[in-house]
Design an enzyme around this catalytic site. Structure first.
Site: not given
Length: 403
Positions: A169, A310, A347
């Site tokens: 990520c 996040h 995401h």
């Protein structure tokens, strides 16, 4: 030891470009974020019949031929096509002239968490069904995770430092951080940096679903699927796209009369050293990262106005991230505005840090903070101000992007 922030070369952003489910230009993307619009829908890129998660944030109607020669487009994976499109947008936005810049002082770092996953899947089927002679000779360059950066370098004529960062990520954020360091070190004047990802594929979903990481509750209401910090969150929703910045030394930008969007004051990267998929439940690694980023910037918690979190919508991340912010910000954690744009974009894995950096920059430019949508049931463990459901007008002088 690095020199004090005040004495270091200052790094600024002069261009932005992106490809996303909420639009493939910055104004459209930002308008949709502020409107609280979700880019999540039922997946169309593959048949989800046998999959627990059936939703994703796909880039609709993307035409790579607008950005690449048709032959070159066919020889590149979707994630590389996204990267080229976003990079061309960012370069144009910066006002740079490819005919006048010193290309040996122009570098490129485009990260990707997975790379050409669609290529891997399709070419593996060809191998199994038809034998090795049917596998494309372009398979390897299409799938490797540094190819987006390499192709962008070729397309843009960037002859400076060029590589791809693979750190899940954090790939795009690490790419931006490395670009900052390269510019500070005097190894380049201009850096193109960010990330790209296109992992909405059968094999990608199978892997993440079997990890029990993906949202499954709202398959019939896709726009409600990503719900960071909400008590009823049950996993992340995958997105795809790319986010790219053009970075320059302030001296170089001013010398050419460039429009400067903002300054990149600091960056940090740490490791939990805890588990391959779960965050440290005490938030130790993230707390260290936040503190180091503040130290690198020379700023204090009192100066931070907004944190783009996040905020993955997974039970573990959102609780741990909240804990880490409290540890570092103390009483200031009740004041600072926090939101997760993943509630709308999904995401984007290795591309997340690129488009979320753009969201931070836009918040500074416009004085608006995008919301965390689908925040309907407060979680006692997630009790900070996540700008629930509706964007707010709020001055933002300093923003942090946390990946």
């Amino acid at each position: 030891m690095h020199p004090p922030a005040a004495s270091r070369t200052r790094i600024v952003v002069t261009g932005m470009g992106l490809v996303s489910s909420l639009g493939s230009d910055v104004p459209t993307f930002w308008q949709n974020l502020l409107a609280g619009k979700s880019g999540i829908s039922k997946v169309t890129l593959f048949d989800t019949t046998d999959y627990p998660c059936k939703i994703g944030a796909e880039v609709a109607d993307f035409d790579p031929h607008l950005w690449m020669d048709p032959k070159d487009a066919r020889r590149n994976d979707r994630y590389t096509q996204f990267a080229v499109a976003a990079s061309r947008m960012a370069f144009k936005d910066s006002g740079l002239d490819s005919n006048t810049i010193d290309k040996t002082r122009f570098g490129c770092i485009v990260g990707s968490g997975i790379g050409g996953l669609d290529t891997i899947e399709k070419q593996t089927f060809k191998l199994w069904e038809s034998g090795p002679r049917k596998v494309s000779p372009f398979m390897i360059p299409m799938l490797i995770s540094n190819m987006a950066s390499g192709v962008v370098g070729i397309e843009m004529g960037a002859m400076g430092p060029n590589y791809g960062i693979v750190s899940a990520c954090a790939s795009a954020s690490h790419s931006i951080g490395d670009a900052i360091r390269i510019l500070r070190a005097g190894e380049a004047d201009i850096m193109l940096a960010g990330g790209s990802e296109a992992s909405i594929t059968g094999i990608g979903y199978a892997g993440f679903c079997n990890m029990k990481a993906m949202a499954t509750t709202f398959n019939e209401e896709p726009m409600r699927g990503s719900r960071p910090f909400d008590a009823n969150r049950d996993g992340f929703v995958m997105g795809e796209g790319a986010g790219i910045l053009i970075l320059e030394t302030l001296e170089h930008a001013l010398a050419r009369g460039a429009r400067v969007y903002c300054e990149l004051a600091g960056h940090a990267a740490t490791c939990d050293a805890y588990h391959i998929t779960s965050p440290d439940p005490d938030g130790t690694g993230l707390s260290l990262c936040l503190r180091n980023a503040l130290k690198d910037s020379g700023l204090t918690v009192e100066q931070i106005d907004y944190i783009n979190a996040h905020g993955t919508s997974t039970p573990y991340n959102d609780r741990t991230e909240t804990m880490a912010i409290k540890k570092v910000f103390g009483e200031e954690s009740r004041r600072v505005k926090i939101s997760s744009t993943k509630s709308m974009t999904g995401h984007l894995l290795g591309a997340a840090g690129g488009i979320e950096a753009i969201a931070c920059i836009q918040s500074i430019i416009t004085g608006y903070i995008p919301p965390t949508i689908n925040y309907e049931h407060p979680d006692p463990d997630c009790d900070l101000d996540y700008v629930p459901n509706t964007a707010i007008k709020h001055p933002v002088n300093v923003a942090m992007s946390n990946i």
